[in-house]
Design an enzyme around this catalytic site. Sequence first.
Site, PDB file in Angstrom:
ATOM      1  N   ARG A  15       0.832  -1.209   0.000  1.00 21.22           N
ATOM      2  CA  ARG A  15       0.000   0.000   0.000  1.00 21.22           C
ATOM      3  C   ARG A  15       0.866   1.260   0.000  1.00 21.22           C
ATOM      4  O   ARG A  15       0.982   1.947  -0.997  1.00 21.22           O
ATOM      5  CB  ARG A  15      -0.930  -0.022   1.224  1.00 21.22           C
ATOM      6  CG  ARG A  15      -2.134   0.944   1.127  1.00 21.22           C
ATOM      7  CD  ARG A  15      -1.824   2.405   1.347  1.00 21.22           C
ATOM      8  NE  ARG A  15      -1.277   2.718   2.667  1.00 21.22           N
ATOM      9  CZ  ARG A  15      -0.873   3.927   3.019  1.00 21.22           C
ATOM     10  NH1 ARG A  15      -0.937   4.943   2.155  1.00 21.22           N
ATOM     11  NH2 ARG A  15      -0.358   4.146   4.218  1.00 21.22           N
ATOM     12  N   CYS A 240       9.741   9.599  -1.380  1.00 19.78           N
ATOM     13  CA  CYS A 240       9.290  10.647  -0.461  1.00 19.78           C
ATOM     14  C   CYS A 240       8.813  11.820  -1.309  1.00 19.78           C
ATOM     15  O   CYS A 240       9.615  12.442  -1.995  1.00 19.78           O
ATOM     16  CB  CYS A 240      10.420  11.076   0.468  1.00 19.78           C
ATOM     17  SG  CYS A 240       9.878  12.314   1.640  1.00 19.78           S
TER      18      CYS A 240
END
Length: 302
Positions: A15, A240
């Site tokens: 996920r 990120c």
Amino acid sequence: MNLPKKVKIVEVGPRDGLQNEKDTISAEVKIELVNRLAAAGFPNVEAASFVSPKWVPQMATSAEVMHGITRRPGVVYSALVPNMKGFEAALEAGVDEVVIFGAASEAFSQKNINCSIAESIDRFAEVARAAKEHRKRLRAAVSCAFGCPYQGEVPLEAVADVVRRFRELGCDEIDIADTIGVATPGKVRPVMETAIREFHIEGLSGHFHDTYGQALANIYASLQTGISIYHASVAGLGGCPYAKGATGNVATEDVLYMMNGLGIETGVDLDAVVEAGQFISQQLGRRSVSRAGNAIAAKRAG
């Protein structure tokens, strides 16, 4: 302080790791990944996200994935759920654990969802009640607990406040997350000790990103406070979004290698995780970012 003798590793690759991938990954590949990870011995696999496919297109196949996996007894399959529509879809898909979220940073909350921290968590009250009524585990993530891309430092009291709010919603587990990977070991201890004062230590987890290469050191510092649940992503999946080109989630293989070296029991087969990491990296057409995973794979290839 003595380190915990046993830790729970929550595998978040399917996920949190895959959600930002630009190229569509088939449901079949996701199912294969979840099955491999469950077979490796993880007690908890974050497998899906029931958010609007308009916002996160990669997670549009979540129901198909949940219906397609081979359920292993004792494994908790989790999904991120932002609202009641998502909860109903998660319930229909047979999710074991519902994951809700809120930021410890007021600036992050305003920038991302255009409301205050208090308002954002209040929106989850209905989801939390429904989860309890249907006897589903309820987990919450506290994002930006160690720093924010917009406001910088995040006060300890802000972390305490969010943990309290989630405790009052009846959460079984609360994740303290370094969303942008800015934490260093010296910062970890006060944040975790703050959380421990507000919630039972057995239900607190560390979710560290490796943006600046500090994740393993931060996990070690967190172990020293007695925290015994950690999140990790196979092959280091997940970038990120606030640091261009930077890695995001800490690689599961690296965490397991460290835990094995410390003599801390995880119940997870490192070799099987290395294979899963190499599998998904091949599917994505790039090298795994796990140093331990790549070293073990290379040694095995001989």
